[in-house]
Design an enzyme around this catalytic site. Structure first.
Site, PDB file in Angstrom:
ATOM      1  N   CYS A 156      15.568  29.099  32.172  1.00 26.92           N
ATOM      2  CA  CYS A 156      16.320  28.039  32.851  1.00 26.92           C
ATOM      3  C   CYS A 156      16.154  28.195  34.353  1.00 26.92           C
ATOM      4  O   CYS A 156      16.239  29.310  34.875  1.00 26.92           O
ATOM      5  CB  CYS A 156      17.800  28.134  32.469  1.00 26.92           C
ATOM      6  SG  CYS A 156      18.801  26.840  33.216  1.00 26.92           S
ATOM      7  N   LEU A 157      15.923  27.090  35.033  1.00 28.91           N
ATOM      8  CA  LEU A 157      15.742  27.141  36.491  1.00 28.91           C
ATOM      9  C   LEU A 157      16.993  27.667  37.195  1.00 28.91           C
ATOM     10  O   LEU A 157      16.901  28.169  38.302  1.00 28.91           O
ATOM     11  CB  LEU A 157      15.401  25.741  37.022  1.00 28.91           C
ATOM     12  CG  LEU A 157      14.070  25.140  36.539  1.00 28.91           C
ATOM     13  CD1 LEU A 157      13.952  23.687  36.979  1.00 28.91           C
ATOM     14  CD2 LEU A 157      12.895  25.960  37.051  1.00 28.91           C
ATOM     15  N   HIS A 214      23.449  21.609  29.192  1.00 30.37           N
ATOM     16  CA  HIS A 214      23.814  21.683  30.618  1.00 30.37           C
ATOM     17  C   HIS A 214      24.916  20.681  30.943  1.00 30.37           C
ATOM     18  O   HIS A 214      25.871  20.990  31.663  1.00 30.37           O
ATOM     19  CB  HIS A 214      22.607  21.350  31.505  1.00 30.37           C
ATOM     20  CG  HIS A 214      21.762  22.525  31.876  1.00 30.37           C
ATOM     21  ND1 HIS A 214      22.248  23.617  32.566  1.00 30.37           N
ATOM     22  CD2 HIS A 214      20.445  22.776  31.686  1.00 30.37           C
ATOM     23  CE1 HIS A 214      21.253  24.483  32.772  1.00 30.37           C
ATOM     24  NE2 HIS A 214      20.160  24.005  32.242  1.00 30.37           N
ATOM     25  N   HIS A 229      18.592  21.417  25.319  1.00 29.01           N
ATOM     26  CA  HIS A 229      18.884  22.312  26.443  1.00 29.01           C
ATOM     27  C   HIS A 229      19.574  21.535  27.575  1.00 29.01           C
ATOM     28  O   HIS A 229      20.559  21.998  28.151  1.00 29.01           O
ATOM     29  CB  HIS A 229      17.565  22.947  26.922  1.00 29.01           C
ATOM     30  CG  HIS A 229      17.686  23.884  28.083  1.00 29.01           C
ATOM     31  ND1 HIS A 229      17.473  25.239  27.972  1.00 29.01           N
ATOM     32  CD2 HIS A 229      17.990  23.668  29.389  1.00 29.01           C
ATOM     33  CE1 HIS A 229      17.647  25.812  29.160  1.00 29.01           C
ATOM     34  NE2 HIS A 229      17.955  24.875  30.048  1.00 29.01           N
ATOM     35  N   GLU A 230      19.061  20.329  27.854  1.00 30.25           N
ATOM     36  CA  GLU A 230      19.638  19.544  28.960  1.00 30.25           C
ATOM     37  C   GLU A 230      21.020  18.995  28.597  1.00 30.25           C
ATOM     38  O   GLU A 230      21.915  18.972  29.441  1.00 30.25           O
ATOM     39  CB  GLU A 230      18.686  18.404  29.371  1.00 30.25           C
ATOM     40  CG  GLU A 230      17.310  18.850  29.865  1.00 30.25           C
ATOM     41  CD  GLU A 230      17.325  19.967  30.897  1.00 30.25           C
ATOM     42  OE1 GLU A 230      18.273  20.036  31.706  1.00 30.25           O
ATOM     43  OE2 GLU A 230      16.396  20.795  30.886  1.00 30.25           O
ATOM     44  N   GLY A 243      12.608  20.250  32.547  1.00 31.70           N
ATOM     45  CA  GLY A 243      13.778  19.389  32.550  1.00 31.70           C
ATOM     46  C   GLY A 243      14.751  19.837  33.619  1.00 31.70           C
ATOM     47  O   GLY A 243      14.683  20.978  34.100  1.00 31.70           O
ATOM     48  N   GLN A 281      22.665  20.967  37.719  1.00 28.29           N
ATOM     49  CA  GLN A 281      21.798  21.981  38.341  1.00 28.29           C
ATOM     50  C   GLN A 281      21.495  21.674  39.810  1.00 28.29           C
ATOM     51  O   GLN A 281      20.945  22.517  40.516  1.00 28.29           O
ATOM     52  CB  GLN A 281      20.480  22.109  37.572  1.00 28.29           C
ATOM     53  CG  GLN A 281      20.678  22.712  36.185  1.00 28.29           C
ATOM     54  CD  GLN A 281      19.347  22.873  35.499  1.00 28.29           C
ATOM     55  OE1 GLN A 281      18.841  21.942  34.887  1.00 28.29           O
ATOM     56  NE2 GLN A 281      18.750  24.047  35.605  1.00 28.29           N
TER      57      GLN A 281
END
Ligand code: NI
Length: 169
Positions: free
Chosen positions: A102-103, A148, A144-145, A55, A60
């Site tokens: 997480c990226l 963000h 999670h998204e 995702g 991000q």
């Protein structure tokens, strides 16, 4: 023209963490329909795929827009799922602990407890209303998204860091 991937913003850079920590406001549907936003969504998808992520939220890639993309593989489908202005309307009382990464925080992993099932309302990229019932990995990735998009990172929610055996958002 083929959409090009964008750099993924990381918490180690002061300017980048400032955006990662900014809660986004709902996006206007006219802005969503604009060529610029549609191209940006395509670029978010290729960025997520290139990074092998499940995702990616707009913050991000440094944009304060309430948009996230999710890898369709989490529900065994090819097309990515685009969620715009997502809102959780129901959560199961049952929680599950699982490792996340997480990226934007490479090399860091931790256990996060999340609702096992959720109901979500959102718009798709065309501005059509979506009602999503999600469980397990799909529910986790959505939570999670949405975090963000609210300026929240998984490291805020973990009380046990782990070594990273699983790949997550
Ligand atoms: Ni993440």
């Amino acid at each position: 023209m083929k959409p090009r991937p964008l750099p993924i913003w990381q918490i180690f850079h002061p300017q980048e963490i400032a955006v990662l920590r900014t809660p986004t406001k709902p996006i206007d549907l006219a802005l969503l329909a604009s060529k610029e936003t549609q191209v940006l969504i395509d670029r978010m998808v290729v960025t997520m795929r290139k990074a092998d992520g499940v995702g990616l939220a707009a913050t991000q890639i440094g944009r304060e827009l309430r948009i996230a993309v999710i890898n369709g593989a989490v529900i065994d489908q090819k097309p990515p799922i685009v969620i715009v202005n997502p809102k959780i309307t129901r959560r199961s009382s049952r929680q599950e602990d699982q490792e996340e990464g997480c990226l934007s925080i490479p090399g860091v992993y931790g256990l996060v407890s999340r609702s096992a099932e959720i109901s979500v309302t959102a718009y798709d990229r065309k501005g059509q209303q979506l009602a999503i019932g999600a469980q397990d990995l799909y529910a986790r990735v959505i939570q999670h998204e949405i975090d963000h998009l609210d300026g929240v990172l998984f490291i805020d929610r973990t009380n046990r860091f782990t070594v990273g055996e699983e790949l997550l958002p």
